[in-house]
Design a protein around this motif. Sequence first.
Motif, PDB file in Angstrom:
ATOM      1  N   PRO A  36       0.822  -1.215   0.000  1.00  0.00           N
ATOM      2  CA  PRO A  36       0.000   0.000   0.000  1.00  0.00           C
ATOM      3  C   PRO A  36       0.854   1.263   0.000  1.00  0.00           C
ATOM      4  CG  PRO A  36      -0.797  -1.567   1.631  1.00  0.00           C
ATOM      5  CD  PRO A  36       0.516  -2.098   1.136  1.00  0.00           C
ATOM      6  N   PRO A  37       0.287   2.385  -0.435  1.00  0.00           N
ATOM      7  CA  PRO A  37       1.077   3.603  -0.634  1.00  0.00           C
ATOM      8  C   PRO A  37       1.283   4.446   0.621  1.00  0.00           C
ATOM      9  CG  PRO A  37      -1.174   3.982  -1.345  1.00  0.00           C
ATOM     10  CD  PRO A  37      -1.089   2.526  -0.965  1.00  0.00           C
ATOM     11  N   ASP A  38       0.918   3.952   1.797  1.00  0.00           N
ATOM     12  CA  ASP A  38       1.050   4.736   3.026  1.00  0.00           C
ATOM     13  C   ASP A  38       2.502   5.176   3.232  1.00  0.00           C
ATOM     14  OD1 ASP A  38      -1.681   4.005   4.863  1.00  0.00           O
ATOM     15  OD2 ASP A  38      -1.163   2.631   3.254  1.00  0.00           O
ATOM     16  N   ARG A  60      -4.375   2.949   5.874  1.00  0.00           N
ATOM     17  CA  ARG A  60      -4.788   3.757   7.023  1.00  0.00           C
ATOM     18  C   ARG A  60      -6.077   4.517   6.724  1.00  0.00           C
ATOM     19  NH1 ARG A  60      -0.941   7.321  10.987  1.00  0.00           N
ATOM     20  NH2 ARG A  60      -2.565   7.892  12.483  1.00  0.00           N
ATOM     21  N   ALA A  61      -6.170   5.088   5.529  1.00  0.00           N
ATOM     22  CA  ALA A  61      -7.389   5.796   5.140  1.00  0.00           C
ATOM     23  C   ALA A  61      -8.569   4.833   5.068  1.00  0.00           C
ATOM     24  CB  ALA A  61      -7.183   6.492   3.798  1.00  0.00           C
ATOM     25  N   LEU A  62      -8.303   3.617   4.610  1.00  0.00           N
ATOM     26  CA  LEU A  62      -9.373   2.636   4.468  1.00  0.00           C
ATOM     27  C   LEU A  62      -9.930   2.214   5.817  1.00  0.00           C
ATOM     28  CD1 LEU A  62     -10.972   0.710   2.595  1.00  0.00           C
ATOM     29  CD2 LEU A  62      -9.127  -0.943   2.889  1.00  0.00           C
ATOM     30  N   VAL A  63      -9.053   1.862   6.761  1.00  0.00           N
ATOM     31  CA  VAL A  63      -9.533   1.338   8.042  1.00  0.00           C
ATOM     32  C   VAL A  63     -10.000   2.438   8.979  1.00  0.00           C
ATOM     33  CG1 VAL A  63      -8.023  -0.667   7.858  1.00  0.00           C
ATOM     34  CG2 VAL A  63      -7.266   1.310   9.173  1.00  0.00           C
ATOM     35  N   SER A 260      -2.155  -0.560  14.469  1.00  0.00           N
ATOM     36  CA  SER A 260      -2.917  -0.149  13.293  1.00  0.00           C
ATOM     37  C   SER A 260      -4.418  -0.280  13.477  1.00  0.00           C
ATOM     38  CB  SER A 260      -2.477  -0.983  12.077  1.00  0.00           C
ATOM     39  OG  SER A 260      -1.098  -0.848  11.849  1.00  0.00           O
ATOM     40  N   MET A 261      -4.860  -0.483  14.705  1.00  0.00           N
ATOM     41  CA  MET A 261      -6.288  -0.552  14.980  1.00  0.00           C
ATOM     42  C   MET A 261      -6.809   0.852  15.287  1.00  0.00           C
ATOM     43  SD  MET A 261      -7.260  -3.742  14.715  1.00  0.00           S
ATOM     44  CE  MET A 261      -6.173  -3.765  13.286  1.00  0.00           C
TER      45      MET A 261
END
Length: 412
Positions: A36-38, A60-63, A260-261
């Motif tokens: 992913p591009p994070d 990060r944007a997705l979750v 990452s939660m």
Amino acid sequence: MRVVLSTYGSRGDVEPMAALALRLKDLGAEVRVCAPPDEEFSTRLAEAGVDLVPVGQSVRALVSGPPPAPADLPKRAAALVGQFHAAVLGAAGPGGAVVATGLFPAVAGAQAAAERLGARFVCVALQPTMLPSPHHRPFEYPMFPYPAEVTDLRELWKLNIGTMNALFGAAVNTHRAAVGLSEPDNVRDHVLTGRPWLATDPLLDPWPGPGGAEDGAGDEAWPEVVQTGAWILPDERPLPADLSAFLAAGEAPVYVGFGSMPLRDAPDAARAAVEAVRAQGRRVLLGRGWARLAEVDGAADCFVVDEVNQQALFPQVAAVVHHGGAGTTTTAARAGTPQVLVPQMVDQPYWASRVAELGIGVAHSSGRTPTAGSLAIALHLALTPRTRERAAALAAGIRTDGAERAAKLLLG
């Protein structure tokens, strides 16, 4: 030899790939990582000297955004298959190798690219619940619960084939047909292959494999799992000066972080954590993470830290309270530090149960959002001398050569 490492997931999926990439480069391989591009992922890969081929949407944007509607899942799955197929196809080459982990559709896309190129393909699990076994239940998707009356593990794994076909079969096979590849009836076993790798520590997560006829080995084609050990990226970064000063200013604090939660109730979780730790007479170190944990009252006994070298930090804290990701669990275990796991999803309940079984920590059993009371009970148990002694004793047995073993196996 050109090797493409492919994953779509959080830091717990990307960092092991960085560890493997580093060892492959040491052995002379040309390595690219599709992920992913994070920015935080590209930074960690750059520190290992590996370039990122960005694929898909920021995780990060997705979750951190609104949960996707069930009706959107087929479209998202199809997009991941196509995106990772195109990225890996462009990055890999004939005669090379593709190693893939992360979300199933992304792995399927990487595999399709390897097939078209004639490259070697290895599917890697970073946790065991995705791999069929007569010794544990399959992971259960909320929209496809297994019947309560079915308890036989062989039957559950057969049902799992139908679940995976229902969730991902159309996306995987539509794409495969469009690029001239066969359409397997059982997408799960095709993508996992008959010889997947398991990148977990054999002490924390022993893979028993199928035994004799009593395990169903005679009537079920269980995969031949290759357990390499966990892929650990060495971290030599020093701790920030202000954090080091906080650590030196008193007794060892309790670290609380959920990686990452995002935690929908993060402010309440931070407050509960601070109150629970203070109830044990300890100072508090909050890891901001994707939950954005923050100070609750500005008191001197509480410190907030952003992304940090956990390999250097965890040996200096009294306990680690976390979400139960494979990487954090392994890092805390290596440090010999007691743990409290507050599992949120996927494999995290499994790691919570393993930590409790090993006696090196406690599984929070009162839901995904801890209260001050429920966390205080778990912390009280984790901070006992017995748990500390057991955690310290087990630490010496954790392997650190998993990525090196995997690299040699891939290139050997």
